[in-house]
Design a protein around this motif. Structure first.
Motif, PDB file in Angstrom:
ATOM      1  N   GLN A  41      -0.931  -0.103  -5.305  1.00 23.52           N
ATOM      2  CA  GLN A  41      -0.229  -1.399  -4.852  1.00 23.52           C
ATOM      3  C   GLN A  41       0.357  -2.011  -6.153  1.00 23.52           C
ATOM      4  OE1 GLN A  41      -4.622  -3.062  -3.813  1.00 23.52           O
ATOM      5  NE2 GLN A  41      -3.653  -3.558  -1.953  1.00 23.52           N
ATOM      6  N   GLU A  98      -0.428   4.971   0.329  1.00 24.15           N
ATOM      7  CA  GLU A  98      -1.585   5.937   0.292  1.00 24.15           C
ATOM      8  C   GLU A  98      -1.205   7.425   0.564  1.00 24.15           C
ATOM      9  OE1 GLU A  98      -5.969   5.668   2.684  1.00 24.15           O
ATOM     10  OE2 GLU A  98      -4.434   4.534   2.951  1.00 24.15           O
ATOM     11  N   ARG A 130       0.830  -1.235  -0.085  1.00 22.69           N
ATOM     12  CA  ARG A 130       0.123   0.034   0.094  1.00 22.69           C
ATOM     13  C   ARG A 130       1.048   1.239  -0.020  1.00 22.69           C
ATOM     14  NH1 ARG A 130      -2.256   3.188   4.352  1.00 22.69           N
ATOM     15  NH2 ARG A 130      -0.968   2.086   5.750  1.00 22.69           N
ATOM     16  N   ASN A 174      -4.238   5.673  -3.873  1.00 23.34           N
ATOM     17  CA  ASN A 174      -3.902   4.381  -3.359  1.00 23.34           C
ATOM     18  C   ASN A 174      -3.213   3.482  -4.295  1.00 23.34           C
ATOM     19  OD1 ASN A 174      -3.637   1.851  -2.095  1.00 23.34           O
ATOM     20  ND2 ASN A 174      -5.222   2.641  -0.500  1.00 23.34           N
ATOM     21  N   THR A 215      -8.465  10.314   1.160  1.00 22.20           N
ATOM     22  CA  THR A 215      -7.302   9.949   0.489  1.00 22.20           C
ATOM     23  C   THR A 215      -7.254  10.279  -0.788  1.00 22.20           C
ATOM     24  OG1 THR A 215      -7.650   8.034   2.043  1.00 22.20           O
ATOM     25  CG2 THR A 215      -6.693   7.507  -0.420  1.00 22.20           C
TER      26      THR A 215
END
Length: 423
Positions: A204, A192, A190, A202, A199
Motif C-alpha cells: 500500500q 497484492e 492495494r 501486499n 498471498t
C-alpha cells in the motif's frame, strides 16, 4: 502509417454561430502504429469506434455523449461518459449535474502487456491481458480517478537474460488518483501478488506533490511479504530454507534537492529449515542521496530472541571522485549476542543456498566464476576509505564473553589493511 476513417454525423448552428452542436460516430483503423514512435513499438495495429455529441454556446462547451472502443488483435478497452460535463471558458470551471456520481467509466477488456514491453527492455514480461474497471469523478478541487473493480493480471512472468524472476503470479491492484490546481496525488490502495498457495506480497502506498509542501514529491507506504514463499524467486535464495517468515516494512520518501528514504523493517515469525525459531530482526534507518552524488546511510539494527537483544548501528558515507568512491563506514553497538548472529548466518551458508546463488550469478557448482577475472584489478577497484567497528560487549553462549571490541580496516587502491584490532 496506413489508416482508415469512416463515419457520419451532423452539424447544427445558429446563423450567428452563437450556438453550435456537432454529433457523430466514427470508425477508425491504424496499421503499424510503431511508426509514430518507438514507445509504441509493441502495439501493432489498432482499430476502434468513437461516438460523440458536443455543444458550444456562449463560450461554454458541453459534452453530452462520448463513447470510445479500442481493439488490437482482440478488444482492449471501452470508455463512456456517464453524465454530461461542461467547460466554462471564462471561469475555467468544469461542471457536472451530479458531482457525487461518476462522470466517466473505462473498462479494460484485455490490455496486452506486450504494449509495455519496449519500456522495460531488456526485461521480458508475459501475462494474460490486464482486466479491470476505472471511473472518473469531478470534485470541487479537481478530477479524481479510481478503480471500480481491481485491475487484474493473471499468470505474470518476468525474466531477464533467460532467468525467470517471477513466474505464474496473479496480481490485483486497487488505486486512485486526484489532480488539482494545487498538485497531484496517487494512492495505491492495494497491490497484492498471489500464487495458488496464497498471498506473497501486499503493498500500500501514496505519492503526491502539492504546492503547500513546497512542490516536494513525497511517497509513503507499507509492505508485507511472505518470505518463505518468496524464497523460490531467483536472487532470494538465501531465504529459500525458511519454513515460515514475514517481512513488514513502512517507508517514506522525499525528493527535493536530495532523495531521502526513511524506513522501518521487521523480519518476524522466522522459522528455519529444521523447525528452529530464529531471532526477530528490526531495522529503522534513513538514507540520503544528495545532488552531488554522495550517499549517507544511518541504520540502527536490533536482533531479539526471547529476553536477549543485540543492538548495533551501521553508518556509511560515500563520496564520488575522479577515481571512484571515497567511503567511510562504521558498525557500533552496546551489546551483541553471538549465537543470534550465528543462527541468521547459518541460513545464508547452507549448501543449497550457495549453489542456487552461484547458479544465478553465472558460477559453477564449485563456486568459481566461469568468467576469467583480471589479476590487475582488485575486487574493491575504485573504492578507497576506511571501516571501523566498536562493540562494547560480545556475549558468547558457552564461554566467557568479550568486551571493548574495536577494529579499523583501511581500503587502499591495491590492498586492504587491518590497521588495528583490540578486544
Amino acid at each position: 502509417p496506413g489508416f482508415s476513417v469512416s463515419g457520419d454525423g451532423s452539424l447544427r448552428a445558429t446563423t450567428t454561430l452563437d450556438e453550435v452542436t456537432v454529433d457523430g460516430a466514427v470508425d477508425f483503423g491504424v496499421r503499424e502504429v510503431a511508426q509514430f514512435s518507438e514507445v509504441l513499438s509493441g502495439v501493432g495495429d489498432l482499430s476502434g469506434e468513437l461516438g460523440f455529441e458536443i455543444r458550444q454556446a456562449a463560450g461554454d462547451t458541453r459534452v453530452t455523449r462520448l463513447e470510445v472502443t479500442l481493439a488490437g488483435v482482440a478488444p482492449v478497452m471501452k470508455a463512456r461518459l456517464l453524465q454530461g460535463i461542461e467547460f466554462a471558458r471564462d471561469t475555467e470551471e468544469l461542471r457536472v449535474a451530479e458531482p457525487l456520481k461518476p462522470v466517466i467509466e473505462c473498462e479494460l477488456l484485455g490490455l496486452p502487456l506486450s504494449w509495455l514491453q519496449p519500456q522495460i527492455a531488456p526485461w521480458v514480461v508475459n501475462a494474460r491481458p490486464i482486466e479491470g474497471n476505472l471511473v472518473g469523478m469531478v470534485t470541487p478541487q479537481g478530477i479524481r480517478m479510481m478503480t471500480l473493480s481491481p485491475l487484474r493480471i493473471e499468470g505474470a512472468a518476468l525474466a531477464d537474460g533467460g532467468t525467470a524472476y517471477v513466474d505464474d503470479i496473479d496480481i490485483e491492484i486497487d488505486l486512485g488518483s486526484e489532480f488539482t490546481n494545487e498538485g497531484w496525488q496517487v494512492e495505491l490502495g492495494r497491490l497484492e501478488m498471489m500464487t495458488a498457495t496464497g498471498t506473497l506480497l501486499n503493498l500500500q502506498a501514496r505519492a503526491g506533490r502539492l504546492q503547500r509542501d513546497g512542490d516536494v514529491v513525497k511517497v509513503v507506504g507499507k509492505l508485507e511479504a511472505n518470505l518463505a514463499a518468496m524464497g523460490e524467486w531467483p536472487g532470494l535464495s538465501a531465504i529459500a530454507a525458511l519454513q515460515q517468515g514475514i517481512l513488514h516494512a513502512e517507508f517514506g520518501l522525499g525528493m527535493e534537492d536530495r532523495l531521502s528514504v526513511a524506513t522501518a523493517v521487521t523480519l518476524r515469525d522466522l522459522v528455519g529449515p529444521t523447525g528452529q525459531v530464529l531471532p526477530e530482526v528490526s531495522l529503522d534507518g534513513r538514507m540520503d542521496w544528495k545532488a552531488n552524488g554522495s550517499l549517507e546511510l544511518h541504520l540502527p539494527i536490533e536482533i531479539s530472541a526471547g529476553k536477549q537483544t543485540s543492538e548495533m548501528t551501521f553508518n556509511f558515507r560515500a563520496q564520488p571522485d575522479q577515481e571512484g568512491w571515497q567511503v567511510e563506514g562504521s558498525l557500533v553497538g552496546r551489546r551483541v549476542h553471538a549465537e543470534d548472529l550465528q543462527a541468521l548466518g547459518d541460513l545464508m551458508n547452507r549448501p543449497e543456498t550457495i549453489t542456487a546463488w552461484n547458479a544465478h550469478r553465472g558460477a559453477d557448482v564449485n563456486g568459481y566464476s566461469l568468467v576469467k577475472s583480471s589479476p590487475r584489478q582488485p575486487l574493491w577497484h575504485g573504492i578507497q576509505g576506511s571501516f571501523q567497528t566498536a562493540i562494547s560487549e560480545v556475549i558468547l553462549a558457552d564461554s566467557p564473553g568479550l568486551s571493548r571490541l574495536q577494529g579499523k580496516v583501511l581500503i587502499e587502491p591495491e590492498r586492504v589493511v587491518l590497521e588495528s584490532f583490540t578486544v
